[in-house]
Enzyme design. Sequence first.
Site, PDB file in Angstrom:
ATOM      1  N   HIS A  87       0.834  -1.216   0.000  1.00 46.15           N
ATOM      2  CA  HIS A  87       0.000   0.000   0.000  1.00 46.15           C
ATOM      3  C   HIS A  87       0.860   1.255   0.000  1.00 46.15           C
ATOM      4  CE1 HIS A  87       0.232   1.136   4.365  1.00 46.15           C
ATOM      5  NE2 HIS A  87       0.371  -0.155   4.566  1.00 46.15           N
ATOM      6  N   ASP A  89      -0.457   4.439   0.674  1.00 51.36           N
ATOM      7  CA  ASP A  89      -0.882   5.476   1.630  1.00 51.36           C
ATOM      8  C   ASP A  89      -0.115   5.324   2.943  1.00 51.36           C
ATOM      9  OD1 ASP A  89      -2.446   3.028   1.898  1.00 51.36           O
ATOM     10  OD2 ASP A  89      -3.559   4.069   3.464  1.00 51.36           O
ATOM     11  N   ASP A 120       6.306   1.347   6.393  1.00 49.72           N
ATOM     12  CA  ASP A 120       4.897   0.955   6.239  1.00 49.72           C
ATOM     13  C   ASP A 120       4.243   1.820   5.182  1.00 49.72           C
ATOM     14  OD1 ASP A 120       2.306   0.060   6.596  1.00 49.72           O
ATOM     15  OD2 ASP A 120       1.980   1.190   8.438  1.00 49.72           O
ATOM     16  N   GLU A 154      -5.175   1.789   2.634  1.00 46.15           N
ATOM     17  CA  GLU A 154      -5.035   0.638   3.546  1.00 46.15           C
ATOM     18  C   GLU A 154      -5.178   1.061   4.993  1.00 46.15           C
ATOM     19  OE1 GLU A 154      -3.461  -2.270   6.229  1.00 46.15           O
ATOM     20  OE2 GLU A 154      -2.617  -0.298   5.930  1.00 46.15           O
ATOM     21  N   GLU A 155      -4.657   2.243   5.321  1.00 51.61           N
ATOM     22  CA  GLU A 155      -4.613   2.633   6.737  1.00 51.61           C
ATOM     23  C   GLU A 155      -6.008   2.836   7.332  1.00 51.61           C
ATOM     24  OE1 GLU A 155      -2.114   2.404   8.518  1.00 51.61           O
ATOM     25  OE2 GLU A 155      -0.357   2.520   7.227  1.00 51.61           O
ATOM     26  N   ASP A 181       3.279  -6.493   4.411  1.00 49.70           N
ATOM     27  CA  ASP A 181       2.893  -5.338   5.230  1.00 49.70           C
ATOM     28  C   ASP A 181       2.945  -5.725   6.690  1.00 49.70           C
ATOM     29  OD1 ASP A 181       2.014  -2.848   5.915  1.00 49.70           O
ATOM     30  OD2 ASP A 181      -0.093  -3.236   5.502  1.00 49.70           O
ATOM     31  N   HIS A 375       4.359   3.489  11.966  1.00 50.64           N
ATOM     32  CA  HIS A 375       3.514   4.446  12.704  1.00 50.64           C
ATOM     33  C   HIS A 375       4.268   5.155  13.830  1.00 50.64           C
ATOM     34  CE1 HIS A 375      -0.635   2.722  11.306  1.00 50.64           C
ATOM     35  NE2 HIS A 375       0.311   2.439  10.448  1.00 50.64           N
TER      36      HIS A 375
HETATM   37 ZN   LIG Z   1       0.779  -0.987   6.478  1.00 53.60          ZN
END
Ligand SMILES: [Zn+2]
Length: 400
Positions: A87, A89, A120, A154-155, A181, A375
């Site tokens: 992903h 995003d 990520d 995705e988030e 991921d 994150h």
């Molecule tokens: Zn991710």
Amino acid sequence: MTDTMALIDSYADQVVDTSKKMIPIKAISPESGGSGESARADFLQSLIESFGVAVKRYSYKDGSGTERPNLVAVYGDSPRTVWVIAHMDTVSEGDRSLWEYEPFEATVVGERIYGRGINDDGQDVIAGIYALKALKESGAKLAYSYGLAIVADEELGSKYGIQKLIDEGIFKKDDLIIVPDGGTALGDEIEVAEKGILWLKISVKGQQVHASTPDKGVNAYRMAIKFLAEADSVLHSKFTSSNKLFEPSASTFEMTKHEKNTDSVNIIPGLEVSYLDCRVLPEYGLDEVISTVSEIAKRPEFSAASISVETFNREDAAPPTPADSEIAELLKRSVGRVLDCSPKIVGVGGGTCAAYFRQKGMNAVVWSKKPDTEHRPNEYALVSDMLADAKVFADMCLQR
Ligand SMILES: [Zn+2]
């Protein structure tokens, strides 16, 4: 014909260069105050097209009218495809003061590249792209076609991302799906399953009276203690299956939060609110757990109180991908060849694109070699991990 793995090693500088260009192009969801993935998708699309590979762009408009783009590229003419789903995003930088580096610039320190979203899931967007480039450039014979899907959203639940692509019918039942991921620093775990999550809110209503005259009321606290003890014992004796994929291997049922009841020692509480946190093996449905607890509430011994059992939060587990499925075996062999390790098959928390494939009855595994920095402030990825992931993806397609 050039060796595919050697080619990937020769891309180290290009991988760093792509990271430097990609990180400043923000790709944060409009729901989180960003402007979506369009600019990043433009950049990645033209990069892939510069290798002479066609990209199909699937765009959907979200509630704010913003384009949510997904890029799909396939190389090879084998009827079956190994898909890498990454992903593009990212989340926002969070508390800026916790960052030692500019979150939206790539800072290279030794092997590490710092920047929001580089772990990520930027690492595997880039690894996926350079695996494609290597397969094309080497001209190696393929056992499977190589498919790369770089997805949006995705988030925040994949509504405009992988869920839409699955509905488009792009992925065939016997394709092989890998979602890079999540993983471990050694790349030694392949995730095939997740537990279901259920939070129950249990409210026991009695009747509040003075503590010196208990017969005039109903002590909600005593009822709650008895009820919770009974529910605890029934759940633990009914849902006994154990699955060694998971750690812990059994379902778990824990009494956790407890709301404040009364301010005074001499008041018998009239309302008691408690919560159960249940992590349930995929072999059980969450409805079965809810009805088990609700049935206990109806028993005559609890009739003096009124007990309500509400679902506070639930996330159902998709059926697991078998540990001996073709995709798990294929990935295991490639990880073994590239990293010289024998990865463990595990079940964990879930929450990736893989769950949507599993819900549609398709096997999907989650794997990558990456440190646990997603994150967080000072998120980083290792150049060597990007190259290792690219090698594993490419290796899975090669004919031997
Ligand atoms: Zn991710």
